[in-house]
Design a protein around this motif. Structure first.
Motif, PDB file in Angstrom:
ATOM      1  N   VAL A 220     -11.742  52.973 -69.382  1.00  0.00           N
ATOM      2  CA  VAL A 220     -11.793  52.650 -67.957  1.00  0.00           C
ATOM      3  C   VAL A 220     -12.186  51.186 -67.768  1.00  0.00           C
ATOM      4  CG1 VAL A 220     -13.042  53.101 -65.805  1.00  0.00           C
ATOM      5  CG2 VAL A 220     -12.211  55.012 -67.193  1.00  0.00           C
ATOM      6  N   LEU A 221     -13.211  50.748 -68.490  1.00  0.00           N
ATOM      7  CA  LEU A 221     -13.649  49.359 -68.377  1.00  0.00           C
ATOM      8  C   LEU A 221     -12.585  48.383 -68.879  1.00  0.00           C
ATOM      9  CD1 LEU A 221     -17.408  49.655 -69.420  1.00  0.00           C
ATOM     10  CD2 LEU A 221     -16.468  49.319 -67.131  1.00  0.00           C
ATOM     11  N   THR A 222     -11.911  48.713 -69.955  1.00  0.00           N
ATOM     12  CA  THR A 222     -10.841  47.864 -70.474  1.00  0.00           C
ATOM     13  C   THR A 222      -9.706  47.747 -69.459  1.00  0.00           C
ATOM     14  OG1 THR A 222     -11.378  48.460 -72.754  1.00  0.00           O
ATOM     15  CG2 THR A 222      -9.182  47.552 -72.360  1.00  0.00           C
ATOM     16  N   GLY A 223      -9.348  48.860 -68.838  1.00  0.00           N
ATOM     17  CA  GLY A 223      -8.320  48.832 -67.791  1.00  0.00           C
ATOM     18  C   GLY A 223      -8.724  47.940 -66.627  1.00  0.00           C
ATOM     19  N   ALA A 224      -9.997  48.007 -66.237  1.00  0.00           N
ATOM     20  CA  ALA A 224     -10.484  47.161 -65.143  1.00  0.00           C
ATOM     21  C   ALA A 224     -10.433  45.683 -65.525  1.00  0.00           C
ATOM     22  CB  ALA A 224     -11.907  47.571 -64.764  1.00  0.00           C
ATOM     23  N   VAL A 225     -10.793  45.364 -66.743  1.00  0.00           N
ATOM     24  CA  VAL A 225     -10.752  43.971 -67.205  1.00  0.00           C
ATOM     25  C   VAL A 225      -9.308  43.469 -67.234  1.00  0.00           C
ATOM     26  CG1 VAL A 225     -11.122  42.480 -69.215  1.00  0.00           C
ATOM     27  CG2 VAL A 225     -12.923  44.046 -68.477  1.00  0.00           C
ATOM     28  N   ILE A 226      -8.396  44.282 -67.732  1.00  0.00           N
ATOM     29  CA  ILE A 226      -6.983  43.882 -67.786  1.00  0.00           C
ATOM     30  C   ILE A 226      -6.438  43.647 -66.377  1.00  0.00           C
ATOM     31  CG2 ILE A 226      -4.650  44.726 -68.317  1.00  0.00           C
ATOM     32  CD1 ILE A 226      -5.884  46.033 -70.836  1.00  0.00           C
ATOM     33  N   ARG A 227      -6.782  44.535 -65.442  1.00  0.00           N
ATOM     34  CA  ARG A 227      -6.330  44.363 -64.064  1.00  0.00           C
ATOM     35  C   ARG A 227      -6.877  43.059 -63.475  1.00  0.00           C
ATOM     36  NH1 ARG A 227      -8.807  48.425 -60.945  1.00  0.00           N
ATOM     37  NH2 ARG A 227      -8.168  49.614 -62.687  1.00  0.00           N
ATOM     38  N   GLN A 228      -8.143  42.766 -63.733  1.00  0.00           N
ATOM     39  CA  GLN A 228      -8.758  41.532 -63.229  1.00  0.00           C
ATOM     40  C   GLN A 228      -8.092  40.300 -63.848  1.00  0.00           C
ATOM     41  OE1 GLN A 228     -11.055  41.322 -60.762  1.00  0.00           O
ATOM     42  NE2 GLN A 228     -10.752  39.128 -60.861  1.00  0.00           N
ATOM     43  N   LEU A 229      -7.783  40.353 -65.140  1.00  0.00           N
ATOM     44  CA  LEU A 229      -7.108  39.239 -65.805  1.00  0.00           C
ATOM     45  C   LEU A 229      -5.719  38.998 -65.211  1.00  0.00           C
ATOM     46  CD1 LEU A 229      -8.097  39.784 -69.544  1.00  0.00           C
ATOM     47  CD2 LEU A 229      -8.768  37.876 -68.080  1.00  0.00           C
ATOM     48  N   ARG A 230      -5.003  40.063 -64.910  1.00  0.00           N
ATOM     49  CA  ARG A 230      -3.675  39.922 -64.297  1.00  0.00           C
ATOM     50  C   ARG A 230      -3.770  39.297 -62.914  1.00  0.00           C
ATOM     51  NH1 ARG A 230      -1.155  45.655 -66.253  1.00  0.00           N
ATOM     52  NH2 ARG A 230      -0.599  44.969 -68.350  1.00  0.00           N
ATOM     53  N   ASP A 231      -4.752  39.730 -62.126  1.00  0.00           N
ATOM     54  CA  ASP A 231      -4.952  39.142 -60.792  1.00  0.00           C
ATOM     55  C   ASP A 231      -5.303  37.664 -60.897  1.00  0.00           C
ATOM     56  OD1 ASP A 231      -4.434  41.590 -59.645  1.00  0.00           O
ATOM     57  OD2 ASP A 231      -6.540  42.089 -59.274  1.00  0.00           O
ATOM     58  N   THR A 232      -6.164  37.328 -61.839  1.00  0.00           N
ATOM     59  CA  THR A 232      -6.562  35.931 -62.039  1.00  0.00           C
ATOM     60  C   THR A 232      -5.380  35.091 -62.489  1.00  0.00           C
ATOM     61  OG1 THR A 232      -8.808  36.613 -62.587  1.00  0.00           O
ATOM     62  CG2 THR A 232      -8.147  34.390 -63.262  1.00  0.00           C
ATOM     63  N   GLU A 233      -4.575  35.631 -63.400  1.00  0.00           N
ATOM     64  CA  GLU A 233      -3.384  34.903 -63.862  1.00  0.00           C
ATOM     65  C   GLU A 233      -2.424  34.649 -62.705  1.00  0.00           C
ATOM     66  OE1 GLU A 233      -0.080  35.233 -67.388  1.00  0.00           O
ATOM     67  OE2 GLU A 233      -0.672  37.078 -66.374  1.00  0.00           O
ATOM     68  N   LYS A 234      -2.226  35.652 -61.852  1.00  0.00           N
ATOM     69  CA  LYS A 234      -1.340  35.509 -60.692  1.00  0.00           C
ATOM     70  C   LYS A 234      -1.858  34.411 -59.762  1.00  0.00           C
ATOM     71  CE  LYS A 234       0.735  38.316 -57.055  1.00  0.00           C
ATOM     72  NZ  LYS A 234       0.736  39.639 -56.427  1.00  0.00           N
ATOM     73  N   GLN A 235      -3.165  34.367 -59.533  1.00  0.00           N
ATOM     74  CA  GLN A 235      -3.753  33.341 -58.677  1.00  0.00           C
ATOM     75  C   GLN A 235      -3.590  31.956 -59.293  1.00  0.00           C
ATOM     76  OE1 GLN A 235      -7.752  34.735 -58.221  1.00  0.00           O
ATOM     77  NE2 GLN A 235      -7.240  36.118 -56.552  1.00  0.00           N
ATOM     78  N   LEU A 236      -3.763  31.843 -60.609  1.00  0.00           N
ATOM     79  CA  LEU A 236      -3.601  30.546 -61.287  1.00  0.00           C
ATOM     80  C   LEU A 236      -2.161  30.051 -61.190  1.00  0.00           C
ATOM     81  CD1 LEU A 236      -5.803  30.971 -64.475  1.00  0.00           C
ATOM     82  CD2 LEU A 236      -6.166  29.366 -62.598  1.00  0.00           C
ATOM     83  N   VAL A 237      -1.207  30.945 -61.348  1.00  0.00           N
ATOM     84  CA  VAL A 237       0.202  30.563 -61.233  1.00  0.00           C
ATOM     85  C   VAL A 237       0.485  30.057 -59.828  1.00  0.00           C
ATOM     86  CG1 VAL A 237       2.551  31.480 -61.188  1.00  0.00           C
ATOM     87  CG2 VAL A 237       1.047  32.035 -63.092  1.00  0.00           C
TER      88      VAL A 237
END
Length: 174
Positions: free
Chosen positions: A20-37
């Motif tokens: 569950v925690l790994t899934g949350a971290v991956i989701r947060q990383l994807r959101d952050t990557e989208k914002q950086l792009v």
């Protein structure tokens, strides 16, 4: 045996929590990557290939669309507060002879904000004609160049053939 069963249940619970925690971290990383792009992607250049050069008159009334009729033209927009503009202005000055040799007339439009110095002016004058405007002026508005640097290449017929945010993007590298 009871001890082993309890250990398996605890281990299973820990693995599920980890997933569950790994899934949350991956989701947060994807959101952050989208914002950086989104932050690092320059805005659209405004005009699209195939559009005609708009009617415009320079602030000093010395240059208009009519003066550029029948000429291949690079119209480059810069501003004094732009962090990417100095590098592109330097690249334009370096390639001025090559660009002229290709039969391309260069018109640079420099938006100057109040209190800023015009450090780019000498570089841009090396490449060709320089129009200076206060802020985002009428010429920039006519070409819908709302971000800088914006470079637009028009054919002899006045139709936009290339647009972008770097010289190499619109004319190719050397």
């Amino acid at each position: 045996m009871v001890f082993l069963s309890v250990a398996v249940v605890i281990l299973t619970a820990l693995v599920l929590i980890d997933l569950v925690l790994t899934g949350a971290v991956i989701r947060q990383l994807r959101d952050t990557e989208k914002q950086l792009v989104e932050m690092n992607t320059p805005p659209d250049t405004g005009m699209a290939p195939g559009e005609l050069m708009p009617e415009f008159v320079s602030p000093d009334s010395d240059l208009s669309r009519t003066d550029l009729a029948g000429k291949r033209t690079l119209v480059a927009f810069f501003s004094t507060g732009c962090r990417h503009c100095p590098a592109q202005a330097e690249r334009l000055a370096e390639r001025a002879d090559e660009i002229a040799g290709r039969g391309i007339t260069v018109v640079s439009v420099l938006g100057v904000s109040e209190g800023d110095t015009e450090e780019l002016s000498p570089l841009l004058r090396k490449a060709g004609r320089l129009i200076t405007e206060n802020g985002s002026g009428e010429v920039a508005g006519a070409f819908r160049a709302f971000s800088t640097p914006t470079l637009l290449v028009f054919g002899e017929d006045g139709v936009l053939v290339a647009n972008g945010h770097s010289l190499d993007e619109v004319l190719g590298g050397r």
